[in-house]
Design an enzyme around this catalytic site. Structure first.
Site, PDB file in Angstrom:
ATOM      1  N   TYR A  36     -76.370 -95.955  21.245  1.00  0.00           N
ATOM      2  CA  TYR A  36     -76.266 -94.501  21.436  1.00  0.00           C
ATOM      3  C   TYR A  36     -75.622 -94.208  22.786  1.00  0.00           C
ATOM      4  O   TYR A  36     -75.812 -94.963  23.747  1.00  0.00           O
ATOM      5  CB  TYR A  36     -77.655 -93.855  21.371  1.00  0.00           C
ATOM      6  CG  TYR A  36     -78.250 -93.813  19.982  1.00  0.00           C
ATOM      7  CD1 TYR A  36     -78.132 -92.662  19.198  1.00  0.00           C
ATOM      8  CD2 TYR A  36     -78.924 -94.904  19.453  1.00  0.00           C
ATOM      9  CE1 TYR A  36     -78.686 -92.606  17.919  1.00  0.00           C
ATOM     10  CE2 TYR A  36     -79.481 -94.865  18.177  1.00  0.00           C
ATOM     11  CZ  TYR A  36     -79.365 -93.713  17.418  1.00  0.00           C
ATOM     12  OH  TYR A  36     -79.908 -93.649  16.157  1.00  0.00           O
ATOM     13  N   GLU A  37     -74.910 -93.090  22.865  1.00  0.00           N
ATOM     14  CA  GLU A  37     -74.171 -92.791  24.098  1.00  0.00           C
ATOM     15  C   GLU A  37     -75.087 -92.497  25.275  1.00  0.00           C
ATOM     16  O   GLU A  37     -74.653 -92.498  26.421  1.00  0.00           O
ATOM     17  CB  GLU A  37     -73.188 -91.638  23.871  1.00  0.00           C
ATOM     18  CG  GLU A  37     -73.838 -90.323  23.539  1.00  0.00           C
ATOM     19  CD  GLU A  37     -72.839 -89.280  23.029  1.00  0.00           C
ATOM     20  OE1 GLU A  37     -71.705 -89.644  22.684  1.00  0.00           O
ATOM     21  OE2 GLU A  37     -73.208 -88.096  22.977  1.00  0.00           O
TER      22      GLU A  37
END
Lengths: 265, 247, 265, 247
Positions: free
Chosen positions: B49-50
Site C-alpha cells: 500500500y502507498e
C-alpha cells in the site's frame, strides 16, 4: 531544543498569517487539534500543503484560512469528496482557492529535497499525464551520465510544519510509530515546527518501527491527548470512522458547516 | 448463491491476480479484490500500500490505505518517500491495481476533473494520489471500474494516469518501462488492449450480461473480440469470503 | 522468494567472476564468512564495492579476487592502514588494483540512485576537492528551477550484493538492526543478492530500529552463525577488536598473509 | 597532575565545544575530545556519527564509528544515506570535528595520498570518508591534528576536504554554506584563520610550549597573532575523566 508549551501558545508561535504550512499525516496521526487551534486563532492567507488533504483541510478551507492548496490527493478517505474543498474550487466560497497539484511520488520527493537542503529532486514521474501542463514546480532534467531525460520537482520548503506523534520526552525528543508517512520530512523541510503528542513521558522506550525526531530539530511540543481525533494514534486510539462518514453531511451544506465551526470556537 | 454485479466484478478482479505476485493496491475495489484473492487462490499474494506497508495481511478490510491493521500485519513498514522511490519506481511491483473515475479507449485514467476546464471544472475529483507512477512503473496494470457511459469515454477530460495515450508506441517513446493496462475489469465483463492498436477490446462478458448492454454502457464504438468469452460466476466460497471481508 | 541454502551453494549462485559486487556493512554486520567462501571458490576479476572496505576487503584483495575497488574510506578502523590494499595499490601485488574513490556522501547517494531505479543522484558534495578530477562518475547538474549547479553521481548498479543480518524467517524475510548502514540500498541496487544470517527463525518478532528486507527482493539466505566475525552482530556478538589489531601484523607481511589464507582454505 | 601533549590537545579540543552544540564526530581524537566535553562542561552536547547514530551517549569510548554502544545509547539511529542527506547536507550541524594526515596554511585537509601522484602514490591513505561534506556543510569545522612538519604543509598533496582553498572568497564562490575551519587544535597550541587572508595563524600556545617549537613543526612560514595567548593546563578533573574514557 524544543519548547514544551500549551497548544494555543505553540500554534501562535509556529503558524503565522501567509505561511506555507503543512499539517502532515497519512490517514494516521493527523494533527486535528492543532488545525482547529489555527482556525480559532483566525489565521488567514495560508498556503496549505499536504499529500492527502482530508477532513482537516476541508475544515481549514471552509473556515477561510487558506488561499492556496498544494496537494496530491484530496478526498474523504473511504467516504467520498471534500465538499468545502469543492465549494472553494468550484464556487470560490468562502474565498477562491488556488491549487497546485502533484502526484504522491512528486510531493514525497519535494519534501525529501527540502529536508535534504537541495533545490530539487529527480524522479520518474508524471510521464504522459496532463499534470505538468497545469502545475508549476515540475520540470525535466537530463542525466549527465546517460543522457536520459527525467522529471525534476522543486523542493517544498515550508515556513511551518505541524504533526502529531504518540510521545515526546521532557527534552522534546519526539517518537512516532505505525504508518509514519512524510512527517519526518515535513518537519525537516520547515523553518518552524510544532509536534502535538499524546503524552509527554520521562523516557522514550524504543519501539519497533518508530521514527524519532531529536529535540533540536523541533521548535515546539504540545501535549494534546486525542489531538489526532477523528484520525488515530497507533496504540493510543482507533480511527473514528463514524465521524468521517458524518462529515460528509456536515460539509455538504454551508450552514451546517457554520454550525460545526461554532462548535469548535 | 445470487450475487450483485459489483460482487462479480470484485471476484473477477481477484481471479486476475496470480499467487505470489507483488501487488500495489489502491483503496476501495482494488483493495477488496486483492484481499479476496489473498483469502482464496493466492495466499502468497504480496500487498503493498502507498502508505508504506509492504506485505500487509489485514484480517479485516482496511477502510483507508492508512489503517493501523496494515502496519500491524506488514512484513515491513517504510516511509512514504521510500515506498515510491525504492519499491514502486524501479519496477519491482508486478501488478498495479487502480480504479478510475473516467477511462478511455486507450486505457488512460482520469481522477482529476470532469467537465469545464482544469481551472474551472464541472466536477473536481480527488486527484492523482499514487496513480500516475503506479500506472507508469508497475510491470502491468489492472483497472477495476464500473462500466457506465459517463465513465467509459472516448477520451478522458484529463490524463491523470497514462495508459496507451492515443495508441501504439507511445509508452515506449515516453520511456515507460511498465507494460501498462493489461486488463480492465468491470461489472459487465473484461477488456484487454489489442496487441496492435492498444485499443481496449471487450474479451469476456460476465454471466448473464448481454453484449448490447456492454456496448450501450461504453462511450465509444466498442470493439469485441472474435472469441468473446464468458466468465464463470462467483463460487460459493468466493462469495462467502468476500461477504465476510466487506460486512 | 528467497531460497534458503548452504553458504557454499548460495555464494556460487550469487557471486560470479567479473562481477561488480558489494559486501556491505558499516563496521557492524560485515559478511566475513561469505567473503571467505568467495576466496575459497577462487572468484577472480571482481570489482569490489564498499563505502568502508576494511579487513575483509584486505583479505579479498590479498587473495587476488579483485581487479578494482570502488570505495570511500579504506582502513582498519581504530588500528591503521590496510596493508594488502596498500601493497596492491603501491606495488601491484598480487595484481594491480584499479581504484574508484568517492566520499561517503557520494557513495551513499550512488547506492540510493541504484536502489531507486534512477541513473543518478544529486547532492552537495566533493565541492572544492581533488576527487572529481580523479574519479569517474562525478559530474555536475543544474537545478531547472533555481539555476544552481549541484553535484551528480552515477547510480551504483551491482551485479551482486552480500550482507549479513541477525535473522531471517523460513520464507526468507530478513531482519537486521543496530547500525544498519547502506545494506538495504545495496541489496536493492543488485541484480542478485545473498544474506547470511545468525539464525533462521519461525517468526520475525518486531525489533526497534530494525530494517526488514522482504523475501521477494532477496535471492539467497544462508544460515551462518557468527558469519560476521571479527565484526559483530548487534545483540548476538561483540566486535573482536583483538583480531583487528592482530590483522595489522598478519597483513604487513606477504608470507604471514599466505599462511592466513591457508588457514581459511 | 602531569599530562602528555596529546592529553593537552584533547582537552583543548573538548573545551572548544559549547554545551548544546550539535557535533558531527569523526573517530579517533575528535571522538575522544567530544566525549570528554560531554562528560565535563557540555553535558548536552549532541554527538552525531556518520554511522547514523544521532545523540549517542556512549558510556565508554567507541573504538569505531560503528560500535554497538553508539546505537544502544542514541536518541535515533538512521541509515547512512539519511545521516548525510537529511542531517549533514542541509547545514543542521553546528560543528564538524575532523582529523587530518596533512593540513595546509589555508586549512585544506588531505587524507588520500602523500607523495608521488594519485595513481602512483608514495603513501596511500584511507581516503575521504565523510570528511569532504563535513568540511563543506557544518556551520563550522574544528580540526584536531598533531603538529609536525610532515603534517603541516604549505600546500596539501591532495585536497580531500576543502578549507579555504588558496585564500579569501573561495568558499563563497563555490557556494559552500558552512564557514569552514574556525579552529585548528594541535598538541602545541591553537590556530585560527585570519579573518582577511584566511591563512591559519597561531593564536595560542599550550602551557610549556615555546614559539620556536611551533614554528619548527610548521612547514610554512607560520604567522603568529599579536596577542598570542597561552592555554590553561588540563584540570585534574579533565584529566581524570579523559583517562577514565581512554583506559
Amino acid at each position: 531544543m524544543a519548547t514544551i508549551a500549551p497548544l494555543a501558545e505553540a500554534v501562535a508561535q509556529v503558524v503565522r498569517d501567509g505561511d506555507t504550512v503543512a499539517f502532515e499525516g497519512f490517514t494516521h496521526l493527523i494533527p486535528f487539534a492543532a488545525g482547529h487551534e489555527v482556525i480559532r486563532q483566525g489565521r488567514r492567507g495560508l498556503t496549505l500543503v499536504r499529500m492527502t488533504p482530508d477532513v482537516l483541510y476541508d475544515q481549514l478551507i471552509g473556515a477561510g484560512c487558506a488561499r492556496k492548496l498544494v496537494f496530491s490527493w484530496g478526498g474523504n478517505p473511504g467516504v467520498g469528496s471534500l465538499h468545502r474543498f469543492r465549494d472553494a474550487v468550484q464556487h470560490g466560497w468562502p474565498r477562491p482557492l488556488e491549487l497546485e497539484e502533484h502526484s504522491h511520488a512528486g510531493m514525497a520527493n519535494r519534501y525529501v529535497a527540502a529536508a535534504s537542503g537541495l533545490p530539487f529532486a529527480v524522479l520518474r514521474g508524471y510521464t504522459g499525464t496532463d499534470l505538468p501542463a497545469q502545475t508549476a514546480n515540475i520540470a525535466s532534467v537530463t542525466c549527465p551520465f546517460t543522457g536520459e531525460v527525467l522529471t525534476a520537482v522543486a523542493a517544498l520548503e515550508l515556513d511551518a510544519a505541524v504533526v502529531h506523534a504518540q510521545r515526546a520526552d521532557r527534552h522534546g525528543n519526539v517518537q512516532l510509530w505505525g504508518i509514519t508517512g512524510v512527517q519526518k520530512e515535513a518537519v525537516l523541510a520547515a523553518t518552524r515546527s510544532l509536534v502535538t503528542v499524546e503524552e509527554v513521558v520521562d523516557e522514550l522506550e524504543p519501539r519497533p518501527g518508530a521514527v524519532v525526531l531529536p529535540s533540536w530539530v523541533v521548535d515546539y511540543v504540545a501535549e494534546v491527548p486525542g489531538g489526532a481525533h477523528p484520525s488515530y494514534a497507533h496504540d493510543y486510539s482507533v480511527r473514528d470512522n463514524d465521524f468521517y462518514v458524518a462529515w460528509d453531511a456536515i460539509s455538504r451544506d454551508r450552514d451546517e458547516f457554520a454550525q460545526w465551526l461554532e462548535s469548535i470556537a | 448463491m445470487t450475487y450483485t454485479s459489483d460482487e462479480m466484478m470484485t471476484v473477477a478482479a481477484a481471479r486476475a491476480l496470480r499467487d505470489g505476485a507483488v501487488c500495489f493496491v489502491g483503496i476501495g475495489l482494488p483493495s477488496t479484490a486483492a484481499n479476496l484473492a489473498r483469502r482464496t487462490h493466492a495466499p502468497d499474494l504480496v500487498l503493498v500500500y502507498e502508505s508504506g506497508t509492504i506485505g500487509a495481511k489485514p484480517d479485516r478490510l482496511p477502510l483507508s490505505i492508512g489503517d493501523g491493521v496494515l502496519a500491524d500485519t506488514a512484513v515491513s513498514v517504510v516511509g512514504v518517500p521510500e515506498i515510491f522511490n525504492y519499491w514502486l519506481q524501479p519496477g519491482r511491483i508486478d501488478v498495479g491495481f487502480l480504479g478510475a473515475a473516467q477511462l478511455d479507449r486507450f486505457g488512460n485514467i482520469n481522477t482529476t476533473v470532469i467537465g469545464g476546464d482544469y481551472r474551472n471544472p464541472g466536477v473536481r475529483l480527488p486527484g492523482a494520489g499514487g496513480a500516475p507512477e503506479i500506472a507508469a512503473s508497475c510491470r502491468e496494470v489492472v483497472v477495476v471500474v464500473r462500466q457506465t457511459r459517463r465513465a467509459f469515454v472516448e477520451r478522458v477530460d484529463f490524463v491523470t494516469s497514462f495508459g496507451f495515450g492515443s495508441g501504439p508506441g507511445e509508452r515506449e517513446e515516453l520511456g515507460l518501462t511498465g507494460a501498462g493496462p493489461r486488463l480492465v475489469i468491470t461489472d459487465l465483463g473484461v477488456l484487454r488492449p489489442d496487441p496492435d492498436t492498444r485499443e481496449l477490446v471487450l474479451t469476456a462478458l460476465h454471466p448473464g450480461v448481454d453484449l448490447a448492454t456492454a456496448r450501450e454502457r461504453t462511450g465509444w464504438d466498442l470493439k469485441v473480440a472474435d472469441d468473446l468469452g464468458r466468465g464463470e460466476p462467483p463460487t460459493d466460497r468466493e462469495l462467502a469470503v468476500l461477504r465476510e471481508l466487506t460486512r
